[in-house]
Design a protein around this motif. Structure first.
Motif, PDB file in Angstrom:
ATOM      1  N   GLU A 134     -12.772   4.467   5.901  1.00  0.00           N
ATOM      2  CA  GLU A 134     -12.182   3.165   5.581  1.00  0.00           C
ATOM      3  C   GLU A 134     -10.973   3.321   4.665  1.00  0.00           C
ATOM      4  O   GLU A 134      -9.943   2.655   4.844  1.00  0.00           O
ATOM      5  CB  GLU A 134     -13.226   2.256   4.919  1.00  0.00           C
ATOM      6  CG  GLU A 134     -14.284   1.748   5.868  1.00  0.00           C
ATOM      7  CD  GLU A 134     -15.121   0.632   5.264  1.00  0.00           C
ATOM      8  OE1 GLU A 134     -14.694   0.032   4.246  1.00  0.00           O
ATOM      9  OE2 GLU A 134     -16.201   0.350   5.806  1.00  0.00           O
ATOM     10  N   TYR A 135     -11.103   4.194   3.677  1.00  0.00           N
ATOM     11  CA  TYR A 135     -10.021   4.426   2.715  1.00  0.00           C
ATOM     12  C   TYR A 135      -8.758   4.884   3.444  1.00  0.00           C
ATOM     13  O   TYR A 135      -7.654   4.375   3.199  1.00  0.00           O
ATOM     14  CB  TYR A 135     -10.479   5.482   1.718  1.00  0.00           C
ATOM     15  CG  TYR A 135      -9.692   5.541   0.432  1.00  0.00           C
ATOM     16  CD1 TYR A 135     -10.120   4.835  -0.691  1.00  0.00           C
ATOM     17  CD2 TYR A 135      -8.554   6.334   0.314  1.00  0.00           C
ATOM     18  CE1 TYR A 135      -9.433   4.921  -1.897  1.00  0.00           C
ATOM     19  CE2 TYR A 135      -7.863   6.420  -0.879  1.00  0.00           C
ATOM     20  CZ  TYR A 135      -8.297   5.707  -1.983  1.00  0.00           C
ATOM     21  OH  TYR A 135      -7.608   5.790  -3.164  1.00  0.00           O
ATOM     22  N   ALA A 166      -5.077   0.653  -1.766  1.00  0.00           N
ATOM     23  CA  ALA A 166      -3.714   0.114  -1.788  1.00  0.00           C
ATOM     24  C   ALA A 166      -2.882   0.765  -2.892  1.00  0.00           C
ATOM     25  O   ALA A 166      -1.675   1.001  -2.721  1.00  0.00           O
ATOM     26  CB  ALA A 166      -3.751  -1.403  -1.966  1.00  0.00           C
ATOM     27  N   MET A 167      -3.501   1.071  -4.034  1.00  0.00           N
ATOM     28  CA  MET A 167      -2.775   1.767  -5.099  1.00  0.00           C
ATOM     29  C   MET A 167      -2.392   3.172  -4.656  1.00  0.00           C
ATOM     30  O   MET A 167      -1.295   3.658  -4.967  1.00  0.00           O
ATOM     31  CB  MET A 167      -3.624   1.811  -6.371  1.00  0.00           C
ATOM     32  CG  MET A 167      -3.036   2.700  -7.481  1.00  0.00           C
ATOM     33  SD  MET A 167      -1.315   2.291  -7.913  1.00  0.00           S
ATOM     34  CE  MET A 167      -1.576   0.817  -8.889  1.00  0.00           C
ATOM     35  N   ARG A 177       1.342  -6.194   6.937  1.00  0.00           N
ATOM     36  CA  ARG A 177       0.623  -7.057   6.001  1.00  0.00           C
ATOM     37  C   ARG A 177      -0.823  -6.591   5.967  1.00  0.00           C
ATOM     38  O   ARG A 177      -1.457  -6.415   7.002  1.00  0.00           O
ATOM     39  CB  ARG A 177       0.734  -8.525   6.404  1.00  0.00           C
ATOM     40  CG  ARG A 177       2.151  -9.055   6.226  1.00  0.00           C
ATOM     41  CD  ARG A 177       2.202 -10.569   6.229  1.00  0.00           C
ATOM     42  NE  ARG A 177       3.576 -11.008   5.992  1.00  0.00           N
ATOM     43  CZ  ARG A 177       4.116 -11.164   4.793  1.00  0.00           C
ATOM     44  NH1 ARG A 177       3.368 -10.931   3.721  1.00  0.00           N
ATOM     45  NH2 ARG A 177       5.368 -11.538   4.651  1.00  0.00           N
ATOM     46  N   LEU A 178      -1.336  -6.395   4.771  1.00  0.00           N
ATOM     47  CA  LEU A 178      -2.602  -5.694   4.609  1.00  0.00           C
ATOM     48  C   LEU A 178      -3.790  -6.653   4.678  1.00  0.00           C
ATOM     49  O   LEU A 178      -3.993  -7.483   3.793  1.00  0.00           O
ATOM     50  CB  LEU A 178      -2.613  -4.943   3.280  1.00  0.00           C
ATOM     51  CG  LEU A 178      -3.831  -4.045   3.025  1.00  0.00           C
ATOM     52  CD1 LEU A 178      -3.994  -3.021   4.133  1.00  0.00           C
ATOM     53  CD2 LEU A 178      -3.707  -3.348   1.680  1.00  0.00           C
ATOM     54  N   LYS A 227       2.410  -7.103   2.072  1.00  0.00           N
ATOM     55  CA  LYS A 227       2.875  -5.817   2.580  1.00  0.00           C
ATOM     56  C   LYS A 227       3.622  -5.045   1.497  1.00  0.00           C
ATOM     57  O   LYS A 227       4.206  -5.637   0.580  1.00  0.00           O
ATOM     58  CB  LYS A 227       3.747  -5.987   3.819  1.00  0.00           C
ATOM     59  CG  LYS A 227       5.112  -6.592   3.603  1.00  0.00           C
ATOM     60  CD  LYS A 227       5.884  -6.616   4.933  1.00  0.00           C
ATOM     61  CE  LYS A 227       7.285  -7.182   4.758  1.00  0.00           C
ATOM     62  NZ  LYS A 227       8.042  -7.176   6.038  1.00  0.00           N
ATOM     63  N   LEU A 228       3.574  -3.743   1.612  1.00  0.00           N
ATOM     64  CA  LEU A 228       4.195  -2.830   0.654  1.00  0.00           C
ATOM     65  C   LEU A 228       5.700  -3.072   0.591  1.00  0.00           C
ATOM     66  O   LEU A 228       6.372  -3.161   1.625  1.00  0.00           O
ATOM     67  CB  LEU A 228       3.903  -1.391   1.088  1.00  0.00           C
ATOM     68  CG  LEU A 228       4.385  -0.255   0.203  1.00  0.00           C
ATOM     69  CD1 LEU A 228       3.605  -0.227  -1.104  1.00  0.00           C
ATOM     70  CD2 LEU A 228       4.211   1.079   0.935  1.00  0.00           C
ATOM     71  N   THR A 229       6.239  -3.158  -0.607  1.00  0.00           N
ATOM     72  CA  THR A 229       7.674  -3.405  -0.752  1.00  0.00           C
ATOM     73  C   THR A 229       8.488  -2.118  -0.856  1.00  0.00           C
ATOM     74  O   THR A 229       9.701  -2.142  -0.665  1.00  0.00           O
ATOM     75  CB  THR A 229       7.951  -4.265  -1.999  1.00  0.00           C
ATOM     76  OG1 THR A 229       7.481  -3.577  -3.161  1.00  0.00           O
ATOM     77  CG2 THR A 229       7.257  -5.612  -1.888  1.00  0.00           C
TER      78      THR A 229
END
Length: 351
Positions: free
Chosen positions: A118-119, A72-73, A131-132, A152-154
């Motif tokens: 997966e990554y 996610a980062m 939405r993760l 979710k990413l903003t």
């Protein structure tokens, strides 16, 4: 075929020159500028610095190390860089190696193929601004039984889909790269062996995903050094320590991807000798054991005409972006190598 440049690692004493090289590549119309990370300079900071001081050239990570960041980062970083650069970011990923993964990041180097798959799935999902949530062997998001919830990413990336590359060497990794990525980052690529060592497994992966090689970016990195053709052996000698480091010392005796690649190109005996000497700390002897042909076939050396011929061979083998690492002790020499690359591409009829 397009041209790119690779600045390698920041902090090696040429930082000011590296920026000037990137700016000259931008002026010359190079397609992309890559920067690396290992256990020194980090990629995102360097790419932000370069993107802020260039106009057209893409900036790419070659690579962001998978064990260094939660997926996610990485999605956050990619989206931010794409937004700040005006849509000029390319995301290159790689598992690094066992010494760095376990020694520097404290992340077990196991199941690299499954971990990479997966990554990539998580990064793509996050960058799509869904939405993760994810359930896999290596990552579960949100963590079960706790307060976490799907987020979710903003940040809005400039583009709907940021190009994603994977650094791949082995056949299985290459096949998976063809299946799940938009491009492959290759190292030590010999045009004469490229079909067998890279293109065939990449194509198999594309076919597995119901795709063709159309639009897939085959992106090897080659050092370039310009001189007279009669001086090619001397030019090649300058790369002996570099080749010996990768073939002999980049990894353990049992797990050195570059050594295996040299073997697949027909250098089994030399690869074994280089590794034996390098691991015995006989680095000069390891460099001396590197065959000239191995260096010459994985670099661009000599006159502009000779380099143009080699570029034609790479294009015929399936390369779509040829990334150059301009060699030289001075900024002027590195700039001259960049300009020679552009001239060679034009003489080869590939511009």
């Amino acid at each position: 075929m397009k041209l790119g440049i690779n600045l390698g690692y920041w902090g090696a004493g040429m930082d000011g020159d590296n920026l000037a090289v990137a700016q000259e590549a931008d002026r010359l119309g190079y397609s992309v500028c890559w920067a690396a990370e290992a256990y020194g300079s980090d990629g995102p900071t360097v790419l932000s610095w370069v993107a802020a001081q260039t106009e057209r050239i893409d900036v790419g990570s070659a690579i962001f190390q998978i064990p260094a960041r939660a997926p996610a980062m990485t999605a956050m970083t990619a989206a931010t860089l794409d937004s700040l650069s005006g849509g000029r970011f390319r995301l290159g990923l790689g598992v690094s190696g066992p010494q760095v993964s376990e020694g520097w990041y404290g992340v077990k180097f196991d199941k690299p193929l499954a971990r990479t798959r997966e990554y990539v799935e998580i990064v793509r999902k996050a960058m799509s601004r869904e939405r993760l949530s994810y359930e896999g062997e290596h990552w579960t998001l949100p963590l079960p039984g706790g307060p976490g919830k799907p987020i979710k990413l903003t940040v809005h990336p400039e583009r709907e889909r940021i190009p994603l590359y994977i650094a791949a060497i082995g056949p299985k990794n290459l096949e998976q790269t063809g299946e799940i990525a938009d491009g492959a980052l290759l190292i030590f690529p010999a045009a004469e062996h490229l079909q067998d060592t890279a293109i065939a497994p990449l194509r198999a992966g594309r076919e597995k995903a119901g795709l063709t090689m159309e639009g897939f970016d085959v992106c090897p990195t080659l050092p370039i050094a310009v001189g007279e053709d009669k001086d090619v052996p001397t030019l090649a000698d300058a790369f002996r320590p570099y080749t010996a480091l990768y073939v002999g010392g980049m990894g353990s005796r049992k797990q050195n991807f570059y050594n295996r690649l040299a073997q697949r190109m027909g250098y089994e005996q030399a690869a074994a000798e280089i590794q034996d000497k390098y691991l015995a700390r006989e680095k000069d002897a390891a460099a001396a054991a590197v065959p000239h042909e191995l260096i010459d076939s994985t670099t661009l050396l000599g006159s502009v005409d000779r380099i143009a011929d080699r570029m034609q061979a790479y294009a015929a083998a399936g390369v779509t972006t040829l990334t150059l690492s301009p060699a030289g002790f001075t900024l002027e020499e590195r700039i001259a190598a960049l300009r020679a690359g552009t001239e060679a591409l034009e003489r080869a009829g590939l511009a």
